[in-house]
Design an enzyme around this catalytic site. Structure first.
Site, PDB file in Angstrom:
ATOM      1  CB  CYS A  21      -0.889   0.537   0.989  1.00 65.25           C
ATOM      2  SG  CYS A  21       0.441   0.153   2.748  1.00 65.25           S
TER       3      CYS A  21
ATOM      4  CB  CYS B  67      -2.295  -2.851   8.462  1.00 64.87           C
ATOM      5  SG  CYS B  67      -3.151  -2.865   6.697  1.00 64.87           S
TER       6      CYS B  67
END
Ligand code: FES
Length: 123
Positions: free
Chosen positions: A33, A102
């Protein structure tokens, strides 16, 4: 979709900032990302006495870095290396599966900061 603990750490992240005379620093990025996290640690007698982070990333990345700083503060550098992203996610009452990647940023940033500290110590 997020637990109350995740929202709490996202809205009120602990230990945000930088340590000017840090004993070790690590910056890592998530290739998926493009989010980035920087972690600074202050080490005295092998114990992490202070830790600060800056995250340019999503809610899960901010919440996991905040929780990870709380979990390593007061620990020895070697204990900090044992912290896994899974343990951080569990401490936050879980993350949605698509957001587990994440939480890797927090684990990797702590490892990078400890590695930097060890390198500076000549270990
Ligand atoms: Fe980038 Fe979460 S989407 S760290």
């Amino acid at each position: 979709m997020y637990s109350e603990k995740v929202m709490d750490h996202f809205e009120h992240p602990r230990n945000v900032g930088e340590i000017n005379d840090a004993s070790g620093s690590g910056t890592v990025g998530n290739a998926k990302c493009g989010d980035i996290m920087k972690m600074d640690i202050k080490v005295e007698d092998n114990i992490i006495t202070d830790v600060k982070f800056k995250t340019f990333g999503c809610c899960a990345a901010v919440a996991t870095s905040s929780m990870a700083t709380e979990m390593v503060k007061g620990k020895s550098v070697d204990e900090a290396l044992e912290l896994t992203n899974k343990a951080v996610a569990e401490a936050l009452d879980g993350l949605p599966p698509v957001k587990m990647h994440c939480s890797l940023l927090a684990e990797q940033a702590i490892h990078a900061a400890v590695d930097d500290y060890k390198k500076k110590q000549g270990k």
